[in-house]
Structures are given as C-alpha cells and as structure tokens.
Design an enzyme around this catalytic site. Structure first.
Site, mmCIF file in Angstrom:
data_model
loop_
_atom_site.group_PDB
_atom_site.id
_atom_site.type_symbol
_atom_site.label_atom_id
_atom_site.label_comp_id
_atom_site.label_asym_id
_atom_site.label_seq_id
_atom_site.Cartn_x
_atom_site.Cartn_y
_atom_site.Cartn_z
ATOM 1 N N ASP A 36 0.848 -1.188 0.000
ATOM 2 C CA ASP A 36 0.000 0.000 0.000
ATOM 3 C C ASP A 36 0.886 1.242 0.000
ATOM 4 O O ASP A 36 1.816 1.350 0.808
ATOM 5 C CB ASP A 36 -0.896 0.001 1.240
ATOM 6 C CG ASP A 36 -1.863 1.173 1.254
ATOM 7 O OD1 ASP A 36 -2.844 1.128 0.502
ATOM 8 O OD2 ASP A 36 -1.634 2.129 2.030
ATOM 9 N N ASN A 91 -2.934 13.433 -2.971
ATOM 10 C CA ASN A 91 -3.998 13.888 -3.865
ATOM 11 C C ASN A 91 -4.658 15.167 -3.347
ATOM 12 O O ASN A 91 -4.898 16.125 -4.102
ATOM 13 C CB ASN A 91 -5.061 12.792 -4.009
ATOM 14 C CG ASN A 91 -4.868 11.938 -5.248
ATOM 15 O OD1 ASN A 91 -4.187 12.339 -6.189
ATOM 16 N ND2 ASN A 91 -5.451 10.762 -5.258
ATOM 17 N N HIS A 128 -4.738 15.730 -8.264
ATOM 18 C CA HIS A 128 -4.753 14.373 -8.821
ATOM 19 C C HIS A 128 -3.651 14.153 -9.847
ATOM 20 O O HIS A 128 -3.154 13.028 -9.989
ATOM 21 C CB HIS A 128 -6.130 14.083 -9.428
ATOM 22 C CG HIS A 128 -7.210 13.934 -8.398
ATOM 23 N ND1 HIS A 128 -7.346 12.803 -7.619
ATOM 24 C CD2 HIS A 128 -8.174 14.792 -7.991
ATOM 25 C CE1 HIS A 128 -8.367 12.964 -6.786
ATOM 26 N NE2 HIS A 128 -8.894 14.159 -6.992
ATOM 27 N N ASP A 155 -1.104 11.092 -9.684
ATOM 28 C CA ASP A 155 -0.786 10.161 -10.767
ATOM 29 C C ASP A 155 0.721 10.021 -10.946
ATOM 30 O O ASP A 155 1.234 8.921 -11.187
ATOM 31 C CB ASP A 155 -1.420 10.635 -12.080
ATOM 32 C CG ASP A 155 -2.926 10.418 -12.127
ATOM 33 O OD1 ASP A 155 -3.445 9.729 -11.231
ATOM 34 O OD2 ASP A 155 -3.564 10.930 -13.053
ATOM 35 N N ASP A 178 -4.338 2.735 -4.656
ATOM 36 C CA ASP A 178 -2.969 2.824 -4.120
ATOM 37 C C ASP A 178 -2.480 1.464 -3.642
ATOM 38 O O ASP A 178 -1.577 1.386 -2.816
ATOM 39 C CB ASP A 178 -2.900 3.843 -2.987
ATOM 40 C CG ASP A 178 -3.883 3.537 -1.862
ATOM 41 O OD1 ASP A 178 -4.622 2.533 -1.964
ATOM 42 O OD2 ASP A 178 -3.929 4.305 -0.876
ATOM 43 N N ARG A 217 15.041 -4.116 -0.332
ATOM 44 C CA ARG A 217 15.674 -3.442 -1.472
ATOM 45 C C ARG A 217 14.739 -2.383 -2.048
ATOM 46 O O ARG A 217 15.181 -1.282 -2.430
ATOM 47 C CB ARG A 217 16.033 -4.486 -2.534
ATOM 48 C CG ARG A 217 16.803 -3.926 -3.719
ATOM 49 C CD ARG A 217 17.364 -5.054 -4.545
ATOM 50 N NE ARG A 217 16.335 -5.809 -5.247
ATOM 51 C CZ ARG A 217 16.500 -7.045 -5.722
ATOM 52 N NH1 ARG A 217 17.648 -7.686 -5.528
ATOM 53 N NH2 ARG A 217 15.524 -7.654 -6.363
#
Length: 327
Positions: free
Chosen positions: A202, A210, A215, A219, A245, A265
């Site tokens: 997540d 946002n 927005h 993006d 997300d 990593r």
C-alpha cells in the site's frame, strides 16, 4: 544448424506473453484474416502468426500447414525475435545456419522465410508474422514494407486485449491481468512443489498527496512508485496495481524470507528516490508478506486477502513489514 539464442529480456518476455492468455487458444478470425492477407500479398503458400514460448513456437494463426506448433530450437521465428526488423532467409539451402534444419530437409520444406517481429505494449518481442515458400526468393523493399504493415496490424489486435489487462497509468498489470497470470503460476507451483510468496503493498498517505497537491501529482506519484517497484523486484515476479494505491507482487521459487530481502531493497530504492527528488512529499509504503500454502489459502483470492490483512496489521502497528509477516 544454429539454434536460436535467447533474448536478453527472456524472463520478462515470457511473462508478458503468458499474461496475454493467448497460448493454446482457439483460432480467431481477426488473426486468420491477416495471415490470409500476408499469403496473398506475398503469393506464398504459408503464412503464420507465431508466438515463441519457452520451448516451442505456437501458431495462433496459420494457413498452408497443418501443424499447430514446432520446437523452438529449430524455429526460424526464434531467430527473428532477436532483431528489430524483418528477418529474411532468401534461400535456406544456401544458408549454413538452416540448410540442415529439420524444417528445411523435411516438412514443411522451408526454402524462403521472412518474419517480422510482433511486439507487446512493453516492447517485448512475442513472436512473428511470417511468410514461407518452398522456393528461393528475394523480396523487394515494397514486399518488406507490406509485411511490416501487416505485423503492425497483428500488434494492434494483441494490444486490444493487452490493454484490458494492463494498468494504463503505471504500465503494471491490473487486477484482471494479475489474476490471469498468477492463477496459472500457482497451479504450476502446486504441481511442481515450488514455493511462492505474495507481497501486498500500500502506498502510504496517497490520499494526502492527492488532497494537497492535486490528482495530476497523485498520478505522478503512483507512476514513480510503480517504476521503483518494477526495478526492485525480479523480472520473473508478477507485479500489478489492483486498486487506487494498492499493489501486489507474486514471487515464485521464493520463500517469505526471500521476498522480505527484496522488499528491503524496494524500501531502499524509495529512500534513494526521495533523496534525489527532494520534493514536497515522500513515497513510503506498508506491506504484508504471505508465503503461499495451498491447504490454507486454496485459491488466489484467499492469498490476496491474507496479504491485505497482513499489510493492514503492519500499518496499524506502524511496525516494520518483517515484524508482521504471515507464513
């Protein structure tokens, strides 16, 4: 006879090919129409849409031969996907790479071959549109341009399906694409006794990005996050964005410990990205790592649910992902 080499991106190429779910599917008029056109334009007896799998070339469409597939190590198309342009063999009898090839000395008795690589949306060469003749030929520039144009039409047909399985913003698989490929991978793992692990990820505080920056910036954050994810995980891993997300990665031949090493990593890659960008916000993530157990999870949906639960537990306790691993 020269056997075709493997492309440098072979693992990713095969993953892309298999994600399309085209192999071993029935014939379709949209592809048959193009092979008929190729045969007619070249006035050749054989035309194929050939998809190059790990150990075979399988014909999504073919006119002029009965075979549905041939071994990859004797295929002309295996050589054709190594280059960017049309691969032409004017006379296989005079070419030391092919003159003793079983497809030359036996059926379908290839003498002339011209194959144009077919690419996926990510640039992987999946196979070819090719034409074959039993006599030597020397195609001119107009012939080759016609073959390129027809191959581009094949690519558009494939892209129509691929778009339905790809997340347009990030270029990763979407939920449908992930499901198609991951279910097949888990069946293979069950049959072969191979370990698999799912990572549910997540992007933290995405709503804040946002709300504060708009927005369009959200993006850009998603695309950057997906790019670092793709670079951190292995070419053989199946990565997807399955929600706004939310991301998942299925790793085969990997334990939960192996997956955690790659997650670390990825965390380091995000930290490096944040330092380099020095922006108004940082990319961060929470994740759950679940090693697949057929008896416990059964189907893919159950595995995803377990990963989701592990991720939320990690987020709730604001602890490191390896402290909230579900095995």
């Amino acid at each position: 006879m020269d056997r075709p080499a493997l492309p440098e991106n072979e693992e990713r190429r095969l993953a892309t090919l298999r994600s399309l779910d085209l192999l071993d599917t029935p014939r379709e008029e949209r592809f048959d129409r193009l092979t008929r056109m190729a045969r007619r334009v070249f006035r050749a007896p054989i035309a194929l849409v050939s998809l190059v799998d790990s150990n075979r070339q399988w014909f999504k469409s073919c006119v002029g031969i009965e075979a549905e597939e041939t071994p990859r190590d004797v295929s002309f198309c295996g050589h054709a996907i190594l280059g960017d342009d049309v691969f032409v063999i004017p006379d296989a009898h005079a070419d030391p790479r092919f003159r003793d090839n079983p497809l030359v000395v036996g059926e379908p008795r290839i003498r002339f071959y011209a194959g144009c690589p077919i690419r996926s949306l990510d640039g992987s060469r999946l196979g070819t549109l090719c034409v074959i003749d039993h006599v030597a030929r020397d195609p001119d520039a107009e012939d080759l341009m016609a073959l390129r144009d027809l191959a581009a039409m094949v690519e558009r047909e494939i892209a129509t399906f691929q778009i339905a399985t790809i997340d347009e913003l990030t270029g990763l698989g979407n939920r449908r694409g992930f499901t198609l490929l991951a279910e097949k991978s888990l069946r293979l793992c069950d049959r072969q006794g191979i370990t698999a692990t799912l990572v549910f990820i997540d992007l933290d505080d995405f709503k804040t990005i946002n709300d504060r920056f708009g927005h369009a910036e959200g993006d850009r954050a998603l695309a950057a996050f997906a790019g670092e994810l793709r670079r951190s995980f292995r070419d053989s891993d199946i990565c997807a964005r399955i929600g706004g997300d939310e991301f998942v990665v299925l790793l085969t031949d990997a334990t939960s410990d192996d997956a955690m090493a790659i997650v670390k990593r990825f965390e380091q890659a995000l930290a490096t990205y944040n330092r380099r960008k020095g922006g108004r916000y940082e990319l961060a993530m929470s994740c759950g790592v679940v090693q697949y157990d057929h008896g416990k999870h059964g189907k893919l949906d159950a595995l995803i649910h377990a990963g989701d639960a592990a991720m939320y537990e990690a987020k709730r306790h604001r602890s490191r992902p390896d402290e909230q691993r579900a095995d």
